[in-house]
Design a protein around this motif. Structure first.
Motif, PDB file in Angstrom:
ATOM      1  N   ALA A  59      23.430  -6.416  53.099  1.00 11.97           N
ATOM      2  CA  ALA A  59      23.931  -6.445  51.724  1.00 11.97           C
ATOM      3  C   ALA A  59      24.867  -7.618  51.470  1.00 11.97           C
ATOM      4  CB  ALA A  59      24.618  -5.131  51.350  1.00 11.97           C
ATOM      5  N   LEU A  60      24.523  -8.779  52.032  1.00 11.69           N
ATOM      6  CA  LEU A  60      25.285  -9.987  51.712  1.00 11.69           C
ATOM      7  C   LEU A  60      24.833 -10.461  50.338  1.00 11.69           C
ATOM      8  CD1 LEU A  60      24.850 -11.712  55.175  1.00 11.69           C
ATOM      9  CD2 LEU A  60      26.939 -10.630  54.320  1.00 11.69           C
ATOM     10  N   TYR A  61      25.746 -11.093  49.598  1.00 14.46           N
ATOM     11  CA  TYR A  61      25.352 -11.629  48.298  1.00 14.46           C
ATOM     12  C   TYR A  61      24.690 -12.989  48.528  1.00 14.46           C
ATOM     13  CZ  TYR A  61      28.110  -7.960  46.023  1.00 14.46           C
ATOM     14  OH  TYR A  61      28.587  -6.754  45.595  1.00 14.46           O
ATOM     15  N   PRO A  62      23.416 -13.116  48.114  1.00 11.32           N
ATOM     16  CA  PRO A  62      22.655 -14.313  48.496  1.00 11.32           C
ATOM     17  C   PRO A  62      23.204 -15.621  47.924  1.00 11.32           C
ATOM     18  CG  PRO A  62      21.407 -12.953  46.951  1.00 11.32           C
ATOM     19  CD  PRO A  62      22.611 -12.154  47.366  1.00 11.32           C
ATOM     20  N   ARG A 103      32.779  -9.007  57.290  1.00  7.54           N
ATOM     21  CA  ARG A 103      33.253  -8.725  55.935  1.00  7.54           C
ATOM     22  C   ARG A 103      34.045  -7.405  55.888  1.00  7.54           C
ATOM     23  NH1 ARG A 103      28.439  -8.073  51.846  1.00  7.54           N
ATOM     24  NH2 ARG A 103      28.144  -6.301  53.239  1.00  7.54           N
ATOM     25  N   PHE A 113      26.776  -1.139  55.771  1.00  5.41           N
ATOM     26  CA  PHE A 113      25.539  -0.447  55.395  1.00  5.41           C
ATOM     27  C   PHE A 113      24.424  -0.768  56.378  1.00  5.41           C
ATOM     28  CE2 PHE A 113      28.058  -0.867  51.601  1.00  5.41           C
ATOM     29  CZ  PHE A 113      27.891   0.356  50.959  1.00  5.41           C
ATOM     30  N   GLN A 114      23.335  -0.012  56.245  1.00  2.98           N
ATOM     31  CA  GLN A 114      22.192  -0.241  57.144  1.00  2.98           C
ATOM     32  C   GLN A 114      21.632  -1.649  56.958  1.00  2.98           C
ATOM     33  OE1 GLN A 114      19.345   2.891  57.145  1.00  2.98           O
ATOM     34  NE2 GLN A 114      18.144   1.949  58.766  1.00  2.98           N
ATOM     35  N   ALA A 115      21.581  -2.096  55.696  1.00  2.00           N
ATOM     36  CA  ALA A 115      21.202  -3.489  55.421  1.00  2.00           C
ATOM     37  C   ALA A 115      22.494  -4.288  55.260  1.00  2.00           C
ATOM     38  CB  ALA A 115      20.370  -3.563  54.158  1.00  2.00           C
TER      39      ALA A 115
END
Ligand SMILES: Nc1ncnc2c1ncn2[C@@H]1O[C@H](COP(=O)(O)OP(=O)(O)OP(=O)(O)O)[C@@H](O)[C@H]1O
Ligand SMILES: [Mg+2]
Lengths: 263, 294
Positions: A93-96, A154, A89-91
């Motif tokens: 989007a890793l799970y913090p 990922r 995705f553009q961001a």
């Protein structure tokens, strides 16, 4: 099968209309496109021309309302079921709450890889994106560029031959971007994946692609498909060569012909 | 370096407020208790000056407002000078209330989480359940508490459970509201990612929704534990005042034992503060383990 076996994505008269409160929005109309195995395809066009929408249709995140599309010869839903693509995705989007290696392990856990296999794949993909040694860090401890590389790792961790990337480097500065583009090309070479890549940058599209898809808005459609004549081996300074500049100007013309930039 | 900063930033402001409150309290005690002394003197026919009244207002047996040192002495006496099994021990009463609080809080938390999971995953539950959850809280607890106690007594359930259920009644609400919000807090892009992996609903729940909801859960737990205590105390009021902090409050007001009332109130406040602090520490510990940015 109507498509050739080597066709990874094949769209025929594809259309998508969003039903919104302000009436229907024609995001895509009459899109015909073939992405062959091993292609690096860039999608370029002004904002709102349906680049993201097209990628999301391939990924089965959005359903076409007209025409047909196959991914690996089957419907997008079946392709998703087969886990045949990785989406960046553009961001990032890793799970913090997960470390970098745990983030890379996320798809592997879901797809049921063994612990040993997970570890092996984490190490391998971290190395591919030059993040070896950062596996134990949490996302907030990494720079934006490193986070985006982690999100690419990922998407590479499981066995999907198709990589869908929606402006993955859009938020990064030019120098980091050049560097990541170079790395991405090497990675593509090494892994032999098929890549669909959305961008706003003409040089980026020309530098990376074997095929450039120029799109135009209102309604979103494909106006030109340019096959690159550049060699597969591309050092960064290939961007100064006449051949490169010629392809770039073709892309620019294609964009202008779509009457997309009114200013 | 750490110590003076801590003292200046944390202890000082609190200490100043406490000191101010104590001063105000003493002044109020003098003025509220003085009329009684004046009436007594008038009835005896002896004139009395303010300087004579002042010390007497500090040591009345049934003051309108007991002075702080009276309350402290009572708390000290009933906490440390009585066996904890004695009915005169404040610790005994506090434990009775605390056990009902914790049981009620536990049931309320589990119930609240289960309802939230149902509401988030099921459209029909979302539409049908949420209005009832909200309606449940519009009924004053004071009205419903005696009925719960009486009804449960009638079917042979008495003691801890009815009180705990009143705590549950109050505490499940913030949990449901907080958890519905928390389980819905993942961003579209995070959910889309799960979608691209063809993840099942339970995988999406455990790997995304549940961890995302943790900050919301703990914020709700802090509210829930405090109102659980309120629920347990309210639940004790109609039980005929046998034991517990609520019973202490009730007995105190029957016999005009204001010192006893105030010490029970302070015990309840201290208990609430302790419980909230424990939940707060758990909150910090969990978020730290999840690697959240400090
Ligand atoms: N979920 C949606 N609902 C309604 N309309 C949408 C939705 N998603 C996209 N659109 C509309 O579809 C059109 C194409 O959007 P899309 O996001 O594909 O453009 P894009 O080419 O990716 O643009 P950008 O370069 O700005 O990312 C736009 O007009 C947009 O407003
Ligand atoms: Mg887009």
């Amino acid at each position: 099968m109507t498509t050739t076996p080597a066709s990874v994505v094949s769209a025929r008269d594809l259309g998508l209309t969003f039903q919104t409160n302000d009436g229907p929005v024609n995001a895509l109309t009459g899109v015909n496109l073939d992405v062959r195995k091993g292609d690096f395809v860039s999608f370029i066009g002004p904002s709102g021309c349906g680049k993201t929408t097209f990628l999301r249709v391939i990924a089965d995140l959005e359903q076409a309302t007209a025409g047909s599309i196959t991914v690996n010869g089957v419907t997008p839903h079946e392709a998703r079921q087969n886990r045949s693509y990785g989406y960046v995705f553009q961001a990032a989007a890793l799970y913090p709450w997960r470390t970098i290696e745990k983030n890379i392990a996320l798809p592997l856990e879901i797809m049921g890889y063994s612990a040993a296999e997970q570890k092996e794949r984490i190490d391998r993909t971290l190395d591919l994106v030059n993040l070896t040694g950062f596996g134990k860090k949490f996302p907030w401890q990494l720079s934006g560029g490193m986070q985006q590389r982690a999100s690419i790792a990922r998407a590479l961790a499981f066995d999907a031959d198709l990589l869908l990337m929606d402006e993955p480097f859009g938020a990064l500065d030019e120098i980091v971007r050049d560097h990541l583009n170079e790395q991405l090309l090497k990675l593509w070479e090494r892994t032999n994946k098929t890549i669909c890549f959305v961008t706003h940058s003409i040089p980026e599209a020309v530098y990376l692609s074997t095929k450039i898809v120029v799109m135009s808005p209102r309604p979103g459609r494909v106006t030109d498909v340019i096959e690159s004549t550049l060699p597969r081996e591309r050092p960064l300074d290939i961007r100064e060569t006449p051949e490169f500049l010629e392809i770039a100007s073709r892309v620019r013309e294609g964009l202008r012909a779509g009457h997309s930039y009114d200013e | 370096m750490e110590k003076p900063g801590f003292f200046k930033d944390r202890i000082m402001p609190v200490a100043v407020i406490v000191a101010a409150l104590v001063v105000i309290w003493y002044i109020a005690a003098v003025f509220l208790n003085a009329p009684f002394e004046r009436d007594t003197a008038a009835r005896a026919g002896t004139p009395i000056t303010f300087s004579e009244i002042l010390p007497k207002t500090m040591f009345q047996e049934r003051p309108v407002l007991p002075a702080p040192h009276q309350v402290i002495a009572e708390i000290w006496d009933t906490t440390f000078n009585k066996a904890v099994t004695s009915k005169r021990s404040l610790v005994y009463h506090a434990w009775i209330t605390l056990s009902a609080t914790l049981v009620g809080f536990g049931i309320g938390t589990v119930l609240g989480i289960l309802l939230a999971i149902g509401i988030v995953h099921n459209r029909a539950m979302d539409r049908s359940l949420m209005p009832w959850v909200i309606a449940s809280q519009t009924i004053p607890i004071l009205a419903i508490a005696p009925m719960i106690i009486v009804v449960l007594n009638a079917v042979g359930i008495s003691g801890l459970l009815p009180k705990a259920l009143i705590s549950t009644y109050l505490s499940f609400f913030p949990i449901v509201v907080g958890m519905v919000k928390g389980l819905r807090s993942p961003e579209t892009i995070q959910l889309d990612l799960m979608h691209t992996y063809y993840a099942s609903a339970s995988q999406t729940f455990w790997k995304l929704r549940w961890p995302s909801s943790m900050p919301y859960l703990f914020t709700s737990l802090k509210v829930a534990i405090a109102i659980s205590l309120v629920g347990a105390i309210v639940g004790e009021l109609p039980t005929g005042a046998v034991a517990g902090l609520g019973a202490r409050l009730l007995a105190g007001s029957y016999y005009g034992q204001t010192v006893q009332i105030w010490s029970a109130l302070f015990m309840a406040a201290a208990l609430a503060a302790t419980l909230v602090i424990i939940v707060g520490l758990a909150h910090t510990a969990v978020l730290k383990r999840m690697g959240m940015k400090p």
